[in-house]
Design a protein around this motif. Sequence first.
Motif, mmCIF file in Angstrom:
data_model
loop_
_atom_site.group_PDB
_atom_site.id
_atom_site.type_symbol
_atom_site.label_atom_id
_atom_site.label_comp_id
_atom_site.label_asym_id
_atom_site.label_seq_id
_atom_site.Cartn_x
_atom_site.Cartn_y
_atom_site.Cartn_z
ATOM 1 N N TRP A 403 0.839 -1.219 0.000
ATOM 2 C CA TRP A 403 0.000 0.000 0.000
ATOM 3 C C TRP A 403 0.865 1.257 0.000
ATOM 4 O O TRP A 403 0.594 2.217 -0.729
ATOM 5 N N ALA A 404 1.935 1.260 0.808
ATOM 6 C CA ALA A 404 2.791 2.443 0.937
ATOM 7 C C ALA A 404 3.482 2.781 -0.379
ATOM 8 O O ALA A 404 3.719 3.962 -0.676
ATOM 9 N N LYS A 405 3.796 1.770 -1.171
ATOM 10 C CA LYS A 405 4.475 2.013 -2.450
ATOM 11 C C LYS A 405 3.590 2.780 -3.435
ATOM 12 O O LYS A 405 4.097 3.405 -4.378
ATOM 13 N N GLY A 406 2.291 2.758 -3.237
ATOM 14 C CA GLY A 406 1.379 3.460 -4.138
ATOM 15 C C GLY A 406 1.017 4.854 -3.690
ATOM 16 O O GLY A 406 0.226 5.538 -4.363
ATOM 17 N N LEU A 407 1.562 5.323 -2.575
ATOM 18 C CA LEU A 407 1.247 6.657 -2.073
ATOM 19 C C LEU A 407 2.020 7.728 -2.836
ATOM 20 O O LEU A 407 3.127 7.484 -3.338
ATOM 21 N N LYS A 408 1.454 8.906 -2.916
ATOM 22 C CA LYS A 408 2.126 10.005 -3.609
ATOM 23 C C LYS A 408 3.334 10.501 -2.832
ATOM 24 O O LYS A 408 4.337 10.901 -3.413
ATOM 25 N N CYS A 409 3.235 10.536 -1.504
ATOM 26 C CA CYS A 409 4.393 10.935 -0.696
ATOM 27 C C CYS A 409 5.287 9.715 -0.467
ATOM 28 O O CYS A 409 4.858 8.571 -0.623
ATOM 29 N N LYS A 410 6.535 9.980 -0.084
ATOM 30 C CA LYS A 410 7.483 8.890 0.096
ATOM 31 C C LYS A 410 7.335 8.289 1.496
ATOM 32 O O LYS A 410 7.578 8.964 2.510
ATOM 33 N N VAL A 411 6.932 7.019 1.546
ATOM 34 C CA VAL A 411 6.792 6.295 2.809
ATOM 35 C C VAL A 411 7.633 5.024 2.720
ATOM 36 O O VAL A 411 7.454 4.203 1.812
ATOM 37 N N ASN A 412 8.568 4.867 3.664
ATOM 38 C CA ASN A 412 9.435 3.686 3.715
ATOM 39 C C ASN A 412 8.951 2.767 4.825
ATOM 40 O O ASN A 412 8.936 3.170 5.991
#
Length: 508
Positions: A403-412
């Motif tokens: 899910w995080a890989k599809g966010l507009k902001c960078k989430v690791n």
Amino acid sequence: MMAGRAHGHRNRLRRLIPRVLLIIFAVYAVSFAIYLLRQPHRPPPPDPTLRTDVRDGFRAPPSSQKPWPRLPSFLPWVGGPAPPPHTCEAYFGNGFSRRVEVLPARGGGGGWFRCHHSETLGSSICEGARVRLDPALIAMSRGGEPLEQVMGRAEEEELPKYEPGALLVERPSAGRMAPLVDTGFLNNYVPTGGIGMHTMRALLESARVVPPGELHCSQWVEEPTLLVTRFEYANLFHTITDWYSAYVSSRVTNLPNRPNVVFVDGHCKAQLEQTWEALFSSVTYAKNFSGPVCFRRAILSPLGYETAMFKGLSESFSCEGASAQSLRGKPDYDKTARLSEFGEMIVASFGLPQDDIMSSKKSNGLNVLFVRREDYLAHPRHSGKVESRLSNEREVYDAIDKWAKGLKCKVNVINGLFAHMNMKEQLRAVLEASVVIGAHGAGLTHLVSATPDTKVLEIISSMYRRPHFALISQWKALEYHAINLPGSYARITDVISELSNILTGLGC
């Protein structure tokens, strides 16, 4: 004519006198130098009590103790007014305000012994000078062995049982050997408090006072030393309570540097021992000494069960985290920065540059640290299997990562497999995290070292509804969220929805 000759004679005398004095001084200096060169070199006689031939234990030189690091959240521990009993500061700070002189110090030398009692915690920090510990009078395993060598060893073998005289304190004047304290003293200042095996009370019960010259030490430890007994030494939460107790003991007794630590227990070596070694100046086991060992100054650290971190699980008291800066400007006994101070102490002990980490935290995106539970061998009675608190943990982690890989902001999304990371790596992961998420488990105790802007999401199964990490978050002023499960299975949509709301608050 006669007057002129007299005047010339006086001038010659004025010129001659300084020369004569200079010659006399030179002769005296040369004579004194010859005298010194002819004297045999005699070093001063050694102090028989300053033993430096230490082999099996330790005796570090005076300069070897580590200094206290600079801690942004540090507030003074001594010198100010005592906090009112049962306030937040009395729980976490110096509520040890009643000083009880057991064996008063005297100007002529000899030992002394005193206890600093906390009415709030119902415990005492006791300390003494010219104190002897005799490992031969302590029944327990040696301690410090590799785990694989002692598999199956019973816990009872690892915990100390004392014979009379296991601890001796030298009285400042002549007299017979006698008990250091009586039962009334123990009941007042070192009560059992529901602890089934109160080892500090038992050590004091064994203690005796002896006249000068009767310690008979095989070696001396010159620097301040903490005597510590651990119980659940392989569990991070319980070990942090031991670390905190040792830290508080050092501050309440106003030690100038970080003390040495002697484990008065027989536990095997564990991964968390690395942090003991980082926090304090040196660590050894009581049974490693070859004979009776004497301390110029020894401090008995209370059990971790007697700290505010543990007592907060069962006692209700008003306590909110606050910044040290705000408390310096406006003291408030119902708020605390002590847990933040202690978290900074752990971070500083591993040399982690907190300012650099904060800078990279702002520039490299948002880290979501998922603290995982995984199998590992903890202690001699452990099977190596960790009980699952979240039955679909792997599924939840994978879903968040995708899910995080599809966010507009960078989430690791960081895979927090702490059982296979050293302590420095674990601490860095926590410091760099914008969000810490995980099922209820000891790994979340690292929140003690989290930065003030960290958000917490705890996933709690119905079998483990316990307040440990909600309380740590409260005492650290961290934003805390919880998902309470009907069992141990978490719905992916619920977890992602809650995490999404948290990230939105962070501007994502």
